[in-house]
Design a protein around this motif. Structure first.
Motif, PDB file in Angstrom:
ATOM      1  N   GLU A   1       0.836  -1.204   0.000  1.00  0.00           N
ATOM      2  CA  GLU A   1       0.000   0.000   0.000  1.00  0.00           C
ATOM      3  C   GLU A   1       0.870   1.252   0.000  1.00  0.00           C
ATOM      4  O   GLU A   1       0.649   2.181  -0.787  1.00  0.00           O
ATOM      5  N   HIS A   2       1.876   1.273   0.872  1.00  0.00           N
ATOM      6  CA  HIS A   2       2.759   2.435   0.945  1.00  0.00           C
ATOM      7  C   HIS A   2       3.552   2.609  -0.350  1.00  0.00           C
ATOM      8  O   HIS A   2       3.773   3.740  -0.798  1.00  0.00           O
TER       9      HIS A   2
ATOM     10  N   GLU B   1       1.184   4.032  -3.025  1.00  0.00           N
ATOM     11  CA  GLU B   1       0.918   5.443  -2.731  1.00  0.00           C
ATOM     12  C   GLU B   1       2.109   6.316  -3.131  1.00  0.00           C
ATOM     13  O   GLU B   1       1.925   7.411  -3.698  1.00  0.00           O
TER      14      GLU B   1
ATOM     15  N   LEU C   1      -5.054   4.950  -6.041  1.00  0.00           N
ATOM     16  CA  LEU C   1      -4.948   5.414  -4.661  1.00  0.00           C
ATOM     17  C   LEU C   1      -6.130   4.953  -3.821  1.00  0.00           C
ATOM     18  O   LEU C   1      -5.983   4.648  -2.629  1.00  0.00           O
TER      19      LEU C   1
END
Length: 224
Positions: free
Chosen positions: A58-59, A62, A86
């Motif tokens: 996820e990071h 992003e 996103l």
């Protein structure tokens, strides 16, 4: 500059695909917990590991999206794909969380496995398919497949209602604690399906420039 931009978009797709596969693996392992006690501790530990990998992905996604937005000048269609990505990673991260919640119930609760008399495992398999198809739809820009996922949510909801009805009737002789645990697990699978549906809706938005929740002005910015 353009080559670097295309490379970053490709990296974004790869990271999303990897994240989707991690989500599928986590759901698959909850399914295995439902049908066998033999590897319970090992499978639960694997789900915990997968959740951490999903969080890391996820990071990563992003960060790629922010780089694309700040350092490049994406055209409208790419801008929609980036904004959709996103949103999608938030849903995928929650899928990982809910797989972990299911594992914790099965590891510490009162449920005897394999679970018989209620179609919890069927819900697990169906949600795996929904997650797989939703990510595939984004990668392949497949509007028809995205809409198939969205429509599938009604089927999963009916499966949940049937599981709840069966538990209410309790023809299988579950204890009250087992009924509560099984109902919670079924609800988590139903929520995973909701997140897959959200992903499908974001795929639709990325392709058409219009989200089903069209009253939000945020969507109109990217639709132009």
């Amino acid at each position: 500059m353009r080559e670097r931009y295309i490379e970053k978009l490709s990296q974004l797709h790869d990271e999303l695909l990897d994240m989707g596969m991690l989500c599928e693996q986590a759901i698959m392992k909850t399914y295995r917990l439902l049908i066998s006690r033999e590897l319970r501790e090992e499978q639960a530990a694997e789900i915990s590991r997968l959740e951490k990998e999903i969080d890391a992905k996820e990071h990563s996604v992003e960060a790629i999206c922010i780089q694309l937005l700040l350092r490049q000048q994406p055209v409208a269609s790419d801008l929609r794909r980036i904004s959709a990505a996103l949103k999608m990673v938030t849903d995928m991260e929650r899928i990982g969380d809910q797989a972990t919640d299911i594992a914790e119930i099965l590891e510490t609760g009162s449920i005897d496995v394999p679970v018989k008399g209620v179609n919890i495992s069927g819900m697990a398999e169906f949600t795996m398919q929904m997650v797989n198809k939703s990510v595939e739809a984004f990668i392949n820009r497949d509007l028809e497949l995205a809409r198939e996922v969205i429509d599938s949510d009604d089927i999963l909801d009916k499966m949940f209602v049937e599981v709840r009805r069966t538990l209410n009737e309790n023809t299988a002789g579950f204890t009250s604690d087992q009924i509560l645990d099984l109902l919670m697990i079924a609800k988590y699978y139903e929520r995973i399906g909701d997140h897959a549906t959200n992903i499908g809706e974001w795929v639709e938005f990325s392709l058409l420039g219009k989200h089903r929740n069209g009253e939000d002005a945020y969507f109109d910015i990217f639709a132009q």
